[in-house]
Design a protein around this motif. Structure first.
Motif, short mmCIF file in Angstrom:
data_model
loop_
_atom_site.label_atom_id
_atom_site.label_comp_id
_atom_site.label_asym_id
_atom_site.label_seq_id
_atom_site.Cartn_x
_atom_site.Cartn_y
_atom_site.Cartn_z
N ASN A 52 0.82 -1.21 0.00
CA ASN A 52 0.00 0.00 0.00
C ASN A 52 0.86 1.26 0.00
O ASN A 52 0.61 2.20 -0.75
N ALA A 53 1.88 1.27 0.86
CA ALA A 53 2.74 2.45 0.95
C ALA A 53 3.53 2.67 -0.34
O ALA A 53 3.81 3.82 -0.71
N ALA A 256 -2.16 5.08 0.92
CA ALA A 256 -0.70 4.93 0.90
C ALA A 256 -0.04 5.92 1.85
O ALA A 256 0.92 5.59 2.56
N GLN A 257 -0.55 7.14 1.87
CA GLN A 257 0.04 8.16 2.73
C GLN A 257 -0.14 7.82 4.20
O GLN A 257 0.79 7.95 5.01
N SER A 258 -1.33 7.37 4.58
CA SER A 258 -1.56 7.00 5.98
C SER A 258 -0.79 5.75 6.37
O SER A 258 -0.41 5.58 7.53
N THR A 259 -0.53 4.88 5.38
CA THR A 259 0.18 3.64 5.66
C THR A 259 1.63 3.89 6.06
O THR A 259 2.20 3.12 6.84
N LEU A 260 2.22 4.95 5.52
CA LEU A 260 3.61 5.24 5.87
C LEU A 260 3.75 5.46 7.38
O LEU A 260 4.75 5.05 7.97
N GLY A 261 2.78 6.10 8.00
CA GLY A 261 2.82 6.29 9.45
C GLY A 261 2.73 4.97 10.19
O GLY A 261 3.41 4.76 11.21
N LYS A 262 1.88 4.07 9.71
CA LYS A 262 1.76 2.76 10.34
C LYS A 262 3.07 1.99 10.24
O LYS A 262 3.49 1.31 11.19
N MET A 528 0.01 -5.85 21.29
CA MET A 528 -1.37 -5.54 20.93
C MET A 528 -1.44 -4.33 20.00
O MET A 528 -2.21 -4.32 19.03
N LEU A 529 -0.62 -3.32 20.26
CA LEU A 529 -0.61 -2.13 19.40
C LEU A 529 -0.16 -2.49 17.99
O LEU A 529 -0.76 -2.03 17.01
N SER A 530 0.87 -3.32 17.88
CA SER A 530 1.35 -3.74 16.56
C SER A 530 0.29 -4.52 15.80
O SER A 530 0.09 -4.32 14.60
N LEU A 531 -0.41 -5.41 16.51
CA LEU A 531 -1.47 -6.18 15.86
C LEU A 531 -2.59 -5.28 15.38
O LEU A 531 -3.15 -5.48 14.30
N PHE A 532 -2.95 -4.29 16.20
CA PHE A 532 -4.01 -3.37 15.81
C PHE A 532 -3.60 -2.58 14.55
O PHE A 532 -4.41 -2.41 13.64
N VAL A 533 -2.36 -2.10 14.52
CA VAL A 533 -1.89 -1.35 13.36
C VAL A 533 -1.85 -2.24 12.12
O VAL A 533 -2.29 -1.84 11.03
N LEU A 534 -1.37 -3.46 12.27
CA LEU A 534 -1.33 -4.38 11.14
C LEU A 534 -2.74 -4.71 10.66
O LEU A 534 -3.00 -4.77 9.45
#
Length: 537
Positions: A52-53, A256-262, A528-534
């Motif tokens: 996506n990014a 794509a733009q928001s994905t860079l932050g993730k 948990m935070l990583s799973l949520f972001v993924l």
């Protein structure tokens, strides 16, 4: 007349309960052998984020296909499409190997059953054999469905790498493996809609192209992220729907733009944390060499707890207070009273999980209290909690040190288990669900409830008690291994033993329950935070 001494009753009861617990835990551990790890799925979720990014500015740029502008190289790499294709193919190879293993075990089971003489009456072994057959059949169906999902996506990656013929052949295999359900069977071995998706994609990239009537709806349903975007872009181009294509490209650019932050959160932050951990690890090791017994690492390193009870109390708390209550008593009680939220959606699952864990924790701590209350007041440092010590520094520092060590062990663990061995089912739920209320409940369960209870039991009680029979380092190792086994997944035994040992070192050196609780909470919270972001891909 000689008086006969009777055998104490408690060891006999503990022995019987131990046998029951060992049987149950062994069954659950062996059952995890056939279950997939979440690690491979996590890698693919991160790969999807990279794809996506990588679309940022590519639509309007003049770069060659698969290349990205230099500003994105740090996060997504120079050629994310080729990298993604390789990762998907590696996961597919692992899934294919697992499928072959399941099929072989099922064939062996059927062969053994066919060679045996049928008993005149039913025996306990027959239901067990039938259950094993059903388990293997279900595992085979799951692996076949996973292969179809992977092949559909691999094909899309291949057409974007100018490997159209390979993609068409792969999609043809999916169609052959996914026949429509027959009237004679209640369920197909694989999802027939994936076969239709493969047929739709095959038509879009064939020469000449073919567009099935249900193409757009099927793609919207069965594909997501970058894969949905590529399929719809091809469809709209062939249909000459310029306005729809422009809207799609605009939406993809925003994604794509928001994905860079993730990617920065789940990619750069662990790297930065690991670098901090490596520096801390080097510092404490060097300090240990230079200062010896005066170093932080040697602080309280050989100081055992004064333990007034014997092994029988330790065993009683562990078997009754944790394993018996958590794995036998509460599940049986909940089934008897019909207490189950599992059929009512993700929020009910979250509430069920929290209720279950709080019940297990409360009963476990009650057993602990009743087992040791006769020894009150306890000797110095038992379950010590102090806000004046450096507990926060120990907890946070331990977390950073754990990061690089756990990464190395996890990589080794993946090579050992090859994607099998099971994982905590809670992780998969969090990865796939996005409801904020349910995620908050899951986060509280994993980051607050679990660290408090598990640290009180495994470090505060078990580790401290074991120092009566082992040196401190031996008590750390044994309690870490029990802590890992208690999570009931074979693939997690090695990494969780290491984490348990790190928690043990932090506790024995700090002599403060808050320190391992902070480390444990940070570890679970970051996971948990990583799973949520993924999962928000």
């Amino acid at each position: 007349m000689t008086e006969q001494r009777s055998m104490p009753l408690r060891p006999i009861i503990l022995g019987i309960l131990t046998v029951l617990v060992v049987l149950q835990v062994s069954t659950l551990l062996l059952a995890s052998w056939n279950e997939p790890q979440i690690t491979s799925r996590l890698q693919l979720y991160q790969t999807d984020l990279l794809l996506n990014a990588a679309e940022l500015d590519i639509v309007s740029s003049s770069n060659e296909a698969g290349d990205v502008p230099p500003v994105q190289n740090v996060l997504v790499g120079a050629n994310p499409l080729a990298t993604a294709l390789k990762q998907y193919q590696e996961v597919r190879e692992s899934a294919e190997t697992s499928l072959q293993g399941f099929q072989k075990r099922l064939d062996d089971l059927n062969t053994n059953a066919a060679g045996a003489s049928p008993p005149a009456i039913a025996t306990p072994s027959r239901p067990a054999a039938a259950e094993s057959t059903q388990t293997l059949q279900r595992a085979i169906q799951q692996q076949q469905s996973l292969l179809n999902q992977l092949d559909v996506r691999i094909g899309l990656l291949q057409v974007n790498q100018d490997e159209t013929q390979s993609a068409l052949e792969l999609w043809q295999q999916v169609m052959e493996r996914s026949p429509p359900p027959s009237p004679e069977s209640t369920a197909a071995a694989t999802d027939p809609s994936l076969g239709l998706t493969a047929e739709i994609l095959s038509g879009l990239w064939s020469q000449p192209a073919r567009i099935l009537p249900e193409a757009e709806a099927n793609v919207q349903k069965n594909l997501d992220g970058w894969f949905r975007y590529q399929s719809l872009a091809r469809l709209y181009t062939l249909q000459q729907r310029t306005e729809a294509l422009t809207e799609l490209q605009t939406l993809q650019q925003a994604i794509a733009q928001s994905t860079l932050g993730k990617l920065a959160v789940i990619g750069l932050m662990p790297v930065v944390g690991s670098l901090i951990g490596i520096v801390l690890l080097i510092v404490i090791v060097v300090q240990r060499v230079l200062k010896g017994s005066e170093s932080l690492l040697a602080q309280n390193g050989s100081l055992a707890w004064e333990t007034p009870w014997n092994w029988e109390i330790i065993w009683q708390v562990l078997i009754v207070g944790f394993f018996l209550v958590g794995q036998l008593a509460i599940p049986l009680l909940l089934r008897l009273v019909g207490f189950s939220f599992l059929a009512f959606g993700i929020r009910a699952k979250a509430a069920y999980t929290l209720t279950y864990y709080l019940s297990m924790s409360s009963l476990g701590l009650l057993v602990l209290y009743l087992s040791i209350r006769s020894y009150f007041p306890l000797p110095k440092d038992w379950f010590r909690v102090s806000l004046g010590d450096r507990w926060l520094a120990w907890g946070v520092g331990g977390y950073f040190v754990a990061l690089p060590l756990m990464i190395v062990v996890s990589l080794l663990n993946q090579q050992i288990w090859q994607g099998q061995g099971g994982s905590n089912p809670l992780l998969q739920i969090v990865l796939e669900e996005g409801d904020p209320i349910s995620l908050s409940i899951f986060f509280f369960t994993a980051s607050i409830a679990a660290p408090v209870f598990e640290e009180l039991l495994f470090r505060g009680f078990l580790l401290s008690s074991l120092t009566r029979y082992f040196p401190v380092w031996g008590a750390i190792l044994v309690s870490g291994l029990v802590f890992a086994i208690a999570h009931l997944s074979l693939s997690e035994v090695l990494p969780l033993t290491l984490l348990g040992c790190i928690l043990g070192v932090v506790y024995t050196r700090s002599r403060n329950m808050l320190a391992p609780m902070v480390l444990h909470s940070l570890w679970n919270g970051a996971t948990m935070l990583s799973l949520f972001v993924l999962g928000s891909n």
